[in-house]
Design a protein around this motif. Sequence first.
Motif, short mmCIF file in Angstrom:
data_model
loop_
_atom_site.label_atom_id
_atom_site.label_comp_id
_atom_site.label_asym_id
_atom_site.label_seq_id
_atom_site.Cartn_x
_atom_site.Cartn_y
_atom_site.Cartn_z
N UNK A 1 -2.96 71.03 32.48
CA UNK A 1 -2.18 72.10 33.10
C UNK A 1 -2.23 73.39 32.27
N UNK A 2 -2.26 73.25 30.94
CA UNK A 2 -2.27 74.42 30.05
C UNK A 2 -3.67 74.95 29.79
N UNK A 3 -4.66 74.33 30.43
CA UNK A 3 -6.02 74.84 30.31
C UNK A 3 -6.74 74.41 29.06
N UNK A 4 -6.24 73.38 28.38
CA UNK A 4 -6.93 72.87 27.18
C UNK A 4 -8.10 72.01 27.66
N UNK A 5 -9.29 72.44 27.35
CA UNK A 5 -10.49 71.82 27.90
C UNK A 5 -10.75 70.46 27.26
N UNK A 6 -10.93 69.45 28.09
CA UNK A 6 -11.23 68.10 27.62
C UNK A 6 -12.69 68.01 27.20
N UNK A 7 -12.97 67.05 26.33
CA UNK A 7 -14.36 66.71 26.03
C UNK A 7 -14.56 65.22 26.32
N UNK A 8 -15.74 64.71 26.05
CA UNK A 8 -16.04 63.32 26.39
C UNK A 8 -15.14 62.36 25.62
N UNK A 9 -14.71 62.75 24.42
CA UNK A 9 -13.87 61.87 23.62
C UNK A 9 -12.50 61.67 24.26
N UNK A 10 -11.84 62.78 24.64
CA UNK A 10 -10.51 62.66 25.26
C UNK A 10 -10.60 61.95 26.60
N UNK A 11 -11.62 62.25 27.37
CA UNK A 11 -11.75 61.62 28.69
C UNK A 11 -12.05 60.13 28.56
N UNK A 12 -12.82 59.75 27.54
CA UNK A 12 -13.06 58.32 27.31
C UNK A 12 -11.77 57.60 26.94
N UNK A 13 -10.93 58.28 26.17
CA UNK A 13 -9.63 57.70 25.82
C UNK A 13 -8.81 57.46 27.09
N UNK A 14 -8.87 58.40 28.02
CA UNK A 14 -8.10 58.28 29.26
C UNK A 14 -8.68 57.20 30.17
#
Length: 559
Positions: free
Chosen positions: A91-104
């Motif tokens: 929501x705050x526009x902090x861009x995800x990378x492959x690491x954060x998305x893999x965690x999710x």
Amino acid sequence: MHFLFCFAIASPSTWELLFSFSYPFLFFFLFPRFNKSRYAFHKIDDALVSFDHMLRTHPRPCIVEFTQVLGAIVRMKHYETAVSLSRQMDFLGIRHDVYTLNILVNCFCSLHRTDFGFSLLGKMLKLGIQPDTTTFNTLVNGLCVEGKIAEAVILFDGIVRNGCQPDLITYGTVMNGLCKIGYTTGAIRLLRNMKQSGIVPNTVTYNTTIDCLCKDKLVPEALNLLSEMRGKGIPPDVVTYNSFIHAMCSLGQWNEVMRLLTEMVANNCKPNIVSYSILVDAFCTEGRVSEACDIVEGMIRRGVDSDTITYNALMDGYCLQGKMDEARKILNLMITKGCVPNVYVPNTVTYTALINGMCQVGRLGAARELHKEMSARGLVPNTVTYSTLLHGLCKHGHVHEAAELFHVMQSNGIEANIVHYSILIDGLCQVGQLNVARKLFHSLPGKGLHPNVYTCDIMIKVLCKEGLPNEAYDLFRKMEVNGCLQDSCSYNTMIKGFFQNNDVSRAVQILHEMVDKGFSAGSSTATMVVDLLCKNGGDQSILELFLRNSEDDQNVNMK
């Protein structure tokens, strides 16, 4: 703003796009920065304070910092919290990378929502982020945990078919899933393919297949794999030995059990609590309680603490011998050692549990004696006690004795319910008395009882087994008319019946109907589908059906 984007697998070309990306890293070894994280929390509140502080900092920390905090939260198993915090980042526009998305992706799979994990895979593609091996490993594992083994195999095949190289974890995960549904041949086939692909199996990989073979009492095949392990310089560990010890105990091969224990010690592989618990349970089941006690004393001398399972096995052994004072001593010792007891001084529930245990291992004589003993002690068997003993008798082919017990139960004032009748019908079917079972089944309405899904499934299954799929199908269709709605089990039973009678087209027709109603294929049905997929490329219509089912599952938004 929705955190997730819908992702639908619409065509083979989409799959080709999905599997055109790969990185040779695993989820928990993927982040060198993650492993060296300075964020370690003992309480979730501390992690939330830290995360909130990061959001308020100007300029904000880089994505690496956010990844480390999310990872720490996931290590505490607060998966939903990690998802919620990630939504704030989005929501705050902090861009995800492959690491954060893999965690999710891992969070959703841990929450048994692999469909949302696939949605995140779609989000990766939309954001131009390349999925890596960890992404696919996590999804494969998530499907296996949810029992969707056929879909996991399809995903695995897609990875291979599109030029990506599965790693040791990918193979091990799928092999473990195949073993869980009893498809050992498929697991062994993957083990062979693994070596052909240049990936060296490790102890864990071999242990997965060896344990499955041992549980299926295919000990010679398991020993062949053990020899193969040693030939490759891969030493067996305590898990390997435990699998063989459990198998040999089940087969009553005590000399072989002793040989394995001697070999373990010679190879500097110390028995653990599982090893001792297997032995204690096996000796107690055989009525050799004194030997089981010797094992426990040996554990204490070696500094291995007994657990609840070990003490329970000893108590059960003494209870079977009628030595209640000794059983109480074990209970007191258990409490003194700090173990939380989950078995109490014998009551109707305890006796029923023991009767169930004896029936499961085929010790019907002991089960009968326990039934007599509880009555002698003034304990009244209840409906569960009778259904347990009825099931044990029928399971081992003593249907005539079960029928006599059924009448004794009624004469003692316990009214038979649909469960008791279902057990008798199932028992009659097992001994080939289909006509008698059919007559009893049709007499139920006259007794004021209505067949439930389980009862109908029994009849459908035996009719299919006897080569009467049309009669089974008629019953399947009449279920809804008679107010007994088909469920996932009903559909799976009918599908398997058509498969068993080589009527693949009608099986696929019911499979379509099942998917349309939102039901999923069970493990045994999935095994049959996997088998078809593994033979000459499988039936393309079945493959497309599973792909469509994946599409339906993944077209979901989480708000």
